[in-house]
Write a protein that holds these residues in place. Structure first.
Motif, mmCIF file in Angstrom:
data_model
loop_
_atom_site.group_PDB
_atom_site.id
_atom_site.type_symbol
_atom_site.label_atom_id
_atom_site.label_comp_id
_atom_site.label_asym_id
_atom_site.label_seq_id
_atom_site.Cartn_x
_atom_site.Cartn_y
_atom_site.Cartn_z
ATOM 1 N N ASP A 29 0.839 -1.194 0.000
ATOM 2 C CA ASP A 29 0.000 0.000 0.000
ATOM 3 C C ASP A 29 0.876 1.247 0.000
ATOM 4 O OD1 ASP A 29 -2.100 1.749 0.152
ATOM 5 O OD2 ASP A 29 -2.784 1.131 2.138
ATOM 6 N N ALA A 30 1.901 1.240 0.851
ATOM 7 C CA ALA A 30 2.816 2.383 0.904
ATOM 8 C C ALA A 30 3.528 2.572 -0.426
ATOM 9 C CB ALA A 30 3.827 2.182 2.032
ATOM 10 N N ALA A 31 3.981 1.467 -1.029
ATOM 11 C CA ALA A 31 4.701 1.555 -2.299
ATOM 12 C C ALA A 31 3.814 2.104 -3.415
ATOM 13 C CB ALA A 31 5.245 0.185 -2.680
ATOM 14 N N SER A 32 2.536 1.742 -3.400
ATOM 15 C CA SER A 32 1.632 2.217 -4.450
ATOM 16 C C SER A 32 1.310 3.696 -4.296
ATOM 17 C CB SER A 32 0.339 1.402 -4.437
ATOM 18 O OG SER A 32 -0.418 1.652 -3.255
ATOM 19 N N ARG A 33 1.348 4.175 -3.064
ATOM 20 C CA ARG A 33 1.054 5.589 -2.820
ATOM 21 C C ARG A 33 2.247 6.470 -3.160
ATOM 22 N NH1 ARG A 33 -3.214 6.540 1.344
ATOM 23 N NH2 ARG A 33 -4.237 4.552 1.781
ATOM 24 N N LYS A 34 3.468 5.987 -2.805
ATOM 25 C CA LYS A 34 4.678 6.766 -3.037
ATOM 26 C C LYS A 34 5.791 5.842 -3.514
ATOM 27 C CE LYS A 34 4.268 10.841 -0.085
ATOM 28 N NZ LYS A 34 4.962 11.670 0.934
ATOM 29 N N PRO A 35 5.867 5.581 -4.798
ATOM 30 C CA PRO A 35 6.941 4.717 -5.298
ATOM 31 C C PRO A 35 8.313 5.330 -5.010
ATOM 32 C CG PRO A 35 5.243 5.078 -6.971
ATOM 33 C CD PRO A 35 4.965 6.047 -5.858
ATOM 34 N N GLY A 36 9.277 4.455 -4.812
ATOM 35 C CA GLY A 36 10.634 4.936 -4.575
ATOM 36 C C GLY A 36 10.904 5.179 -3.112
ATOM 37 N N THR A 37 11.662 6.210 -2.818
ATOM 38 C CA THR A 37 12.101 6.479 -1.451
ATOM 39 C C THR A 37 10.915 6.820 -0.564
ATOM 40 O OG1 THR A 37 14.195 7.321 -2.255
ATOM 41 C CG2 THR A 37 13.573 7.923 -0.025
ATOM 42 N N ARG A 38 10.880 6.203 0.610
ATOM 43 C CA ARG A 38 9.823 6.494 1.570
ATOM 44 C C ARG A 38 10.335 6.133 2.953
ATOM 45 N NH1 ARG A 38 9.179 2.305 -1.608
ATOM 46 N NH2 ARG A 38 8.706 0.258 -0.783
ATOM 47 N N HIS A 39 10.087 6.977 3.903
ATOM 48 C CA HIS A 39 10.514 6.746 5.274
ATOM 49 C C HIS A 39 9.287 6.405 6.105
ATOM 50 C CE1 HIS A 39 14.408 8.163 4.110
ATOM 51 N NE2 HIS A 39 13.900 9.310 3.715
ATOM 52 N N MET A 40 9.420 5.356 6.907
ATOM 53 C CA MET A 40 8.270 4.858 7.640
ATOM 54 C C MET A 40 8.596 4.680 9.111
ATOM 55 S SD MET A 40 6.701 2.069 4.977
ATOM 56 C CE MET A 40 8.278 1.352 4.556
ATOM 57 N N LEU A 41 7.605 4.932 9.920
ATOM 58 C CA LEU A 41 7.681 4.686 11.349
ATOM 59 C C LEU A 41 6.653 3.614 11.687
ATOM 60 C CD1 LEU A 41 8.764 5.605 14.167
ATOM 61 C CD2 LEU A 41 6.845 7.191 14.238
ATOM 62 N N VAL A 42 7.081 2.576 12.370
ATOM 63 C CA VAL A 42 6.185 1.471 12.717
ATOM 64 C C VAL A 42 5.797 1.569 14.182
ATOM 65 C CG1 VAL A 42 5.929 -1.024 12.885
ATOM 66 C CG2 VAL A 42 7.204 -0.031 10.988
ATOM 67 N N TRP A 43 4.509 1.633 14.427
ATOM 68 C CA TRP A 43 3.972 1.596 15.788
ATOM 69 C C TRP A 43 3.523 0.164 16.036
ATOM 70 C CZ3 TRP A 43 1.423 6.135 18.515
ATOM 71 C CH2 TRP A 43 0.902 5.752 19.754
ATOM 72 N N THR A 44 4.253 -0.548 16.851
ATOM 73 C CA THR A 44 3.934 -1.942 17.094
ATOM 74 C C THR A 44 3.644 -2.178 18.564
ATOM 75 O OG1 THR A 44 4.700 -4.209 16.655
ATOM 76 C CG2 THR A 44 6.323 -2.662 17.507
ATOM 77 N N SER A 45 3.133 -3.338 18.878
ATOM 78 C CA SER A 45 2.830 -3.684 20.268
ATOM 79 C C SER A 45 4.115 -4.015 21.014
ATOM 80 C CB SER A 45 1.885 -4.885 20.318
ATOM 81 O OG SER A 45 2.517 -6.031 19.763
ATOM 82 N N ALA A 46 4.053 -3.918 22.322
ATOM 83 C CA ALA A 46 5.234 -4.212 23.130
ATOM 84 C C ALA A 46 5.696 -5.655 22.920
ATOM 85 C CB ALA A 46 4.933 -3.952 24.603
ATOM 86 N N SER A 47 4.741 -6.596 22.818
ATOM 87 C CA SER A 47 5.123 -8.006 22.676
ATOM 88 C C SER A 47 5.814 -8.259 21.343
ATOM 89 C CB SER A 47 3.888 -8.908 22.816
ATOM 90 O OG SER A 47 2.919 -8.600 21.831
#
Length: 398
Positions: A184-202
């Motif tokens: 989904d991210a790649a289709s919105r902005k092909p090429g360079t993209r910086h991402m932050l992942v909010w994940t669970s503690a576990s």
């Protein structure tokens, strides 16, 4: 031969014993269920497999989704659910969740096996009416498309499934929450993209995101950082804290996407925080505002999958075209009868040692699919469903 059939995206290059056995016995019922998937049979279900909270959120998104015109496919709601006429079949894997225990217990290959077994259960056309049932199983619809709802299953199991599917020449479509967000991210902005992942503690503590090949191999200089939620902070303060950690590691490169891998957090709340930061003129927040791209967006498994699955089903002509609201046919996994006494906890669930440390490729079935009913839903999950999945809650909780 097995290695030559692995997917083109990076994988572990490792086949677990259970999958090896299936590959060596192509006449087995499990292997045949994959090889005989018929995409012209559009009456099958959309299976949503994973930890209960993950599967519930994605099933709710499919039930409630109305982003497209059902006839033309254009981006315009038409007051008719996008998956009208379809059977949504969540398989809440209560028997094996939470999955992080496989990793902290040093048994990731068993999780790979569980992922494959669960997909094969979704293809089966039989299930039980109640746990420890002595009556014959009843009929259910087999899956025509499978969604791996939990990120952990995407990382530990997807490559095993792809190996099996390619050897079996299977046409079964399999979507994963991890790759759906990345695609989904790649289709919105092909090429360079910086991402932050909010994940669970576990998930963070178990190293899931550090082990994810699809994340490690993002095109440079793309970056992906995972931080757990802190219960002591508000959602907004927690978000700012994550940005502080991001600055320490990656500087102030603009973030285009926040990938949400924590079912306890509502993506709409993340949207609100992003909007407030971008609109703020507070001097103390300038550094955070400048870190976010003007079109920064929060992606979650449910948001990405509902779009990608709809587009795929339309392109592959997988819709049933029945005139009806989406049907829900939920199941959960429960321990099988006849195991050793040490396998069971007093509650009737698996004892933790058995759940996470049992031997791989055990003969027979350790757990079975059971029809989902009110009395089999834990109170904590009912509360979660009431808050985050009201349609599913209204259909199962009385």
């Amino acid at each position: 031969m097995v290695m030559s059939c692995c997917r083109t995206k990076p994988g572990t290059g490792h086949v677990v014993p259970y999958v090896q056995r299936l590959l060596s016995d192509t006449l087995s019922a499990e292997f045949q269920s994959l090889s005989k998937v018929d995409l012209e049979n559009v009456t099958g279900s959309i299976a949503v497999i994973g930890a209960p909270e993950d599967a519930v959120l994605i099933s709710e998104a499919l039930l409630d989704c109305d982003l497209r015109d059902n006839i033309s496919g254009r981006h315009a709601p038409d007051q008719l659910p996008d998956f009208s006429g379809e059977t949504i079949a969540p398989l809440l894997d209560r028997a094996n969740a939470p999955y992080s225990g496989f990793l902290s217990g040093g048994n990731p290959d068993l999780l790979r096996e569980v992922t494959v077994r669960n997909v094969l259960l979704s293809l089966d056309t039989l299930c039980w009416q109640r746990p420890f049932d002595v009556m014959p199983p009843i009929r259910k619809s087999g899956a025509k498309l499978v969604i791996l709802a939990s990120t952990v299953s995407s990382v530990y199991g997807l490559d095993q499934l792809d190996t099996l599917r390619k050897v079996a020449l299977s046409h079964l479509p399999v979507f994963s929450s991890l790759e759906a967000m990345l695609d989904d991210a790649a289709s919105r902005k092909p090429g360079t993209r910086h991402m932050l992942v909010w994940t669970s503690a576990s998930n963070y503590e178990s190293g899931v995101w550090q082990d994810a090949p699809a994340v490690r191999n993002l095109p440079s200089p793309s970056s992906c950082v995972a931080y757990p939620a802190a219960d002591s902070l508000s959602l907004r303060d927690n978000f700012l804290s994550m940005l502080d950690n991001y600055i320490e590691e990656f500087g102030t490169r603009k973030i285009s996407f926040i990938l949400l891998d924590d079912p306890s957090v509502d993506p709409a709340e993340i949207d609100a925080v992003i909007s407030s930061l971008l609109a703020s003129d507070d001097d103390n927040l300038v550094i955070y505002r400048n870190m976010l791209a003007p079109d920064a967006v929060c992606l979650s498994p449910s948001r990405s999958l509902r779009v990608l699955v709809f587009d795929y089903m339309r392109k592959a002509n997988l819709f049933s075209h029945m005139i009806a609201y989406p049907h829900l046919s939920g199941m959960f996994t429960a321990p099988a009868r006849g195991l050793d006494d040490e396998a069971y906890a007093p509650s009737g669930d698996f004892a933790d040692d058995f759940r996470y440390l049992r031997a791989q490729d055990r003969p027979g079935q350790d757990y079975v699919p059971v029809m989902l009913r009110d009395r089999y839903i834990p109170d904590s999950l009912k509360v979660f469903m009431k808050q985050r999945a009201p349609k599913m809650y209204s259909r199962y909780v009385r």
